[in-house]
Design a protein around this motif. Sequence first.
Motif, mmCIF file in Angstrom:
data_model
loop_
_atom_site.group_PDB
_atom_site.id
_atom_site.type_symbol
_atom_site.label_atom_id
_atom_site.label_comp_id
_atom_site.label_asym_id
_atom_site.label_seq_id
_atom_site.Cartn_x
_atom_site.Cartn_y
_atom_site.Cartn_z
ATOM 1 N N GLY A 1 39.962 22.520 18.847
ATOM 2 C CA GLY A 1 41.087 23.289 19.371
ATOM 3 C C GLY A 1 41.095 24.731 18.896
ATOM 4 O O GLY A 1 41.871 25.546 19.385
ATOM 5 N N LYS A 2 40.237 25.059 17.926
ATOM 6 C CA LYS A 2 40.213 26.427 17.412
ATOM 7 C C LYS A 2 39.029 27.195 17.992
ATOM 8 O O LYS A 2 37.994 26.618 18.319
ATOM 9 C CB LYS A 2 40.103 26.395 15.884
ATOM 10 N N SER A 3 39.182 28.509 18.045
ATOM 11 C CA SER A 3 38.164 29.365 18.662
ATOM 12 C C SER A 3 37.087 29.773 17.660
ATOM 13 O O SER A 3 36.999 30.931 17.268
ATOM 14 C CB SER A 3 38.818 30.592 19.279
ATOM 15 N N TYR A 4 36.259 28.824 17.257
ATOM 16 C CA TYR A 4 35.163 29.173 16.357
ATOM 17 C C TYR A 4 34.118 29.996 17.093
ATOM 18 O O TYR A 4 33.930 29.871 18.301
ATOM 19 C CB TYR A 4 34.512 27.910 15.780
ATOM 20 N N ARG A 5 33.418 30.828 16.294
ATOM 21 C CA ARG A 5 32.369 31.685 16.830
ATOM 22 C C ARG A 5 31.085 30.889 17.046
ATOM 23 O O ARG A 5 30.829 29.934 16.323
ATOM 24 C CB ARG A 5 32.051 32.818 15.848
ATOM 25 N N ASN A 6 30.309 31.362 17.968
ATOM 26 C CA ASN A 6 28.997 30.784 18.232
ATOM 27 C C ASN A 6 28.020 31.297 17.179
ATOM 28 O O ASN A 6 27.721 32.485 17.116
ATOM 29 C CB ASN A 6 28.560 31.192 19.639
ATOM 30 N N SER A 7 27.512 30.395 16.350
ATOM 31 C CA SER A 7 26.712 30.807 15.199
ATOM 32 C C SER A 7 25.344 31.368 15.575
ATOM 33 O O SER A 7 24.675 31.954 14.738
ATOM 34 C CB SER A 7 26.528 29.616 14.255
ATOM 35 N N VAL A 8 24.930 31.213 16.821
ATOM 36 C CA VAL A 8 23.600 31.715 17.173
ATOM 37 C C VAL A 8 23.667 33.154 17.688
ATOM 38 O O VAL A 8 22.655 33.843 17.776
ATOM 39 C CB VAL A 8 22.920 30.768 18.202
ATOM 40 N N ILE A 9 24.871 33.626 17.978
ATOM 41 C CA ILE A 9 24.977 34.964 18.584
ATOM 42 C C ILE A 9 24.496 36.092 17.661
ATOM 43 O O ILE A 9 23.746 36.962 18.111
ATOM 44 C CB ILE A 9 26.408 35.208 19.134
ATOM 45 N N PRO A 10 24.867 36.104 16.373
ATOM 46 C CA PRO A 10 24.374 37.214 15.548
ATOM 47 C C PRO A 10 22.846 37.342 15.567
ATOM 48 O O PRO A 10 22.311 38.446 15.663
ATOM 49 C CB PRO A 10 24.896 36.868 14.147
ATOM 50 N N ALA A 11 22.149 36.205 15.529
ATOM 51 C CA ALA A 11 20.674 36.268 15.554
ATOM 52 C C ALA A 11 20.184 36.830 16.882
ATOM 53 O O ALA A 11 19.217 37.602 16.928
ATOM 54 C CB ALA A 11 20.094 34.875 15.310
ATOM 55 N N LYS A 12 20.844 36.468 17.964
ATOM 56 C CA LYS A 12 20.408 36.965 19.270
ATOM 57 C C LYS A 12 20.691 38.455 19.432
ATOM 58 O O LYS A 12 19.963 39.164 20.102
ATOM 59 C CB LYS A 12 21.093 36.174 20.396
ATOM 60 N N VAL A 13 21.747 38.911 18.785
ATOM 61 C CA VAL A 13 22.151 40.304 18.939
ATOM 62 C C VAL A 13 21.353 41.238 18.015
ATOM 63 O O VAL A 13 21.271 42.434 18.237
ATOM 64 C CB VAL A 13 23.683 40.395 18.686
ATOM 65 N N THR A 14 20.761 40.670 16.968
ATOM 66 C CA THR A 14 20.016 41.503 16.011
ATOM 67 C C THR A 14 18.517 41.257 16.083
ATOM 68 O O THR A 14 17.772 41.646 15.193
ATOM 69 C CB THR A 14 20.497 41.218 14.573
ATOM 70 N N ALA A 15 18.059 40.593 17.148
ATOM 71 C CA ALA A 15 16.630 40.343 17.353
ATOM 72 C C ALA A 15 16.040 39.453 16.261
ATOM 73 O O ALA A 15 14.850 39.534 15.971
ATOM 74 C CB ALA A 15 15.853 41.654 17.468
#
Lengths: 173, 778
Positions: free
Chosen positions: B211-225
Amino acid sequence: MTITVNGQKRDVQSSADTPLLYVLRNELDVMSPQFGCGLAQCGACSVLVDGKEVRSCVTPVSSATGKEVTTIEGLPARWAKQKGLSGADAEKTLHPVQQAWIEEQTPLCGYCQSGMMIKATELLEKTAKPSDSEIKAAFTTSGPSAHLCRCGSYYAIVEAVRLASTIMAGGAK
Amino acid sequence: MKNSVETTNILGAQLSRRGFVKAGGALFVGFTLLDSKNAQGAVAKNSLDPSQFQSWVEIHADNTVILHTGKCDFGQSSLYTAYRQIIADELEIPFESITAVIGGDTDRTPDGGGTFDLLGRGVMPLRKAAAYTREAMLELAAQRFGVAKDKLTIKAGVISGGGKTVTYGELVKDQNLKLSIPVAGDLTTMFGLTVEGDPPLKPVSKYEVIGKSYRNSVIPAKVTAKEKWVTDVKLSGMWHARIVHPATLGSKLITAGQVDKTKFPNAQVVVKGNLLGVVAPTEWEAIQASRQVAAATKWSEWKGLPGQPNLFRYFRQDADWKSTSVSRSQKSGGDAASAVASAKKKHSATYEMPFMKHAPIGPTMALADYKADGTVTVHTHNQNPQALRGQLALMLGVPVDQVIVRLYSGPGHYGRSNGGNAGAEDEAVLLSKELGRPVRVQWMRGEDFQWSTQSPAGYSDVQIGLDANNKISAYTIDHYMPAMQDDRPVGAILAGLPTMPAPTPGGQRLANTVNGNSDPWVYDGVLNLEERAHGTYEVGQRESPLGVGLRDHSMRTPGQFQQNFPREVALSEAAALAGADPIQFRLDHTKDERLTNILQRLRAESGWQTRSAPNPKASTTGNAPVRGQGVSVMFRSGSYWACAAQIAVTPASGAIAVEKITMVVDPGVVVNPLQLKRQVEGGSMMGTSIALYEQVEFDESGVTTKDWRSYPILKMADMPEIKVVIVNRPEVGVYGQGSEAANALAAPAIAAAFFDATGKPARNLPLRPDYVKTLLKA
Ligand code: FES
Ligand code: FES
């Protein structure tokens, strides 16, 4: 041949006509630009050359000699240099575009997003406070083709560009 | 170290303690296979050792937890958000304790199954495994404290009872524990393994993480190459390949071109049947040499497709709808035929939907490493790695345990690879075997349009009868669509190697031409309903000497889109015939409380004007935009959806601007509002794109769509404003899902809005300017 990638001079062995994309990925291990179409139609392969977004899939490496190539690997250092951040601060600071892309949870599959962030960086370096229509125009008509996202992250991209603009102006995340 | 094994039975699962270990310690959750026929198949094929790495849940002494699932991430974010939330709640641990989720790798995950229905069937094995694990932790604590299990409580990974507390990490410290849970199914099929038994699942009212809006843990890696994408994998000695696909979908190889060694000294041609690959040490040499070889290669000619302009005439006149049994929907009943015949007013129409492409933004890519000992590892990006493993083993004629599939991030496929292949995987394996070195195959953009599967075209005939009160007295709808799921790897077909069978009328599950009714009927106020789905062979499948016609594959809401579009557009037209507001007309034909609720929310949230269509200001001429509104609904995988589209049509140019999409979704339990919102926005974009632009072009020989100009998709400047309204209904008790449904709703709402704006019905897709202008002249 020598090209400058993310601030470093790199020797290149590939033939002069090799598209910059394959040189970056296969020879220099700079992996963020992706192959999407090879036809300058999608923007997955975009990099900055002297601050301008180009499609590395159709750009012969020879045309990048003597120029400054930036990929998202080099965005934090680019920002640190622009802001005059010192070593320790520079180390831990992502480019505002990257910060905003994380904050807004913009990528879906993410395959197009390296090119999207390159486009956003080009835009924000020229236009610090773009309007929504300027953002849409940048991603649609300003380059060789529109930047395409099949997952449909366009709305999240607009929100992230707005946020990046705020962060660059010194505003809070 | 002690050698004895102590075993405790936990609700049918077996917890065993195999002595002690010196450092670390962990509980690994493996499984025992139930003694069923299917399960034995899985054992024989896979030789899994449940005490090894095929764990579902690892609990470590430092209180960290690692999850393993055969499902993959394609940008849905579920593995990194919803899965962690659901399992954290089930295990009674904090979200942050789950430090990694391993998805897809066939040698590092237990269950297989396609990446679809992720929060339903998809997560259930892992969820049950987690429930068994939680019970095992309670059992261990009960033994340690000497307190009955039911006197214990758990909070955030700490068990308390009898005045004592212990963490999960402390319970597993220095232990070598193994929990074996009952499992059934066949690992390398479409659906993979299921966990059996009924461990107690946590009640919805106790959810803390869900029910909570947790962040997608893979996004930082995708955004920083930092993320390793499938395209980034390099193996030593690896060569690059490009495939020279046949000239048509029915061409056989006559003579393979030779490499011009003066230009491409290192490149080689590999021929296996009609499969022709060009390999070279560098990618650029492989690409250039493949073009040179393609130009020098001769293929037989073939014409056996009707061509896109004749497609629907072909469907009506020539396609064989008789050999395949007709599916009648479950909700069909009453006497629709005579009720239509005696209706006061009648709406009769046909609706047509073209072939569409999944069109991932990056073409299919795989890297195969075939070893001299006959084992092969494939590095790829696929929605069903275990099924791929089965397909590759079948092709090679080896036991499935000789094939390993490793998964990486890659471009979204939207269903294309959920049966096990996206295109390049089998070709990479065959080339690697021939060359004795790792080979990386990436298709070029044109091939990804021309040699991949597509979402099948279809049409539906509808008749709606209205009674004297302008209510629906009868609704009949006949859906026609060729076989939707063809999982044969195309490289294996070209090479003449074994594959699963092509779809046929009497074929096995997932290889037959039956067209099911996939969209549960929600208008229970319609008493006479006749809904039938008719199937046939894929177009060109039997005519092609290769057996390769326009191969189809599920896309987002497979079959359901093709059935929901005509149903919903026709319903809006019937509302107009009744002189009723289309939202109110829907409300008047349902007693379903959840549907009623979201339709009312849609009316309130979208700026809806309550009135019948067409708009009093509707026009078919002029340069001034005319505006219209339209609605659509869908029920899918436990979720209710309602969509409103507001559009502007410029009659003179035929251009449509979709100005706003409002989407209301009631998925039951909302697991992660933020991620759901992003998914719905994305689906709405793709749905708008489908409505306005997308159609596969083909001639008599093959697909002529070849790039983003011949297959235009939505661009940012043309995106609508989007409003997403999420309705949380925890009392429903299930995580409805299917955020891909967002994709299907825009087109029927936009078509209905077109009718509102112009007074002309739009019954075919896509709504490109030329078609729009024809409609306005009609
Ligand atoms: S890959 Fe270069 S524009 Fe598409
Ligand atoms: S995020 Fe998947 S293509 Fe853009």
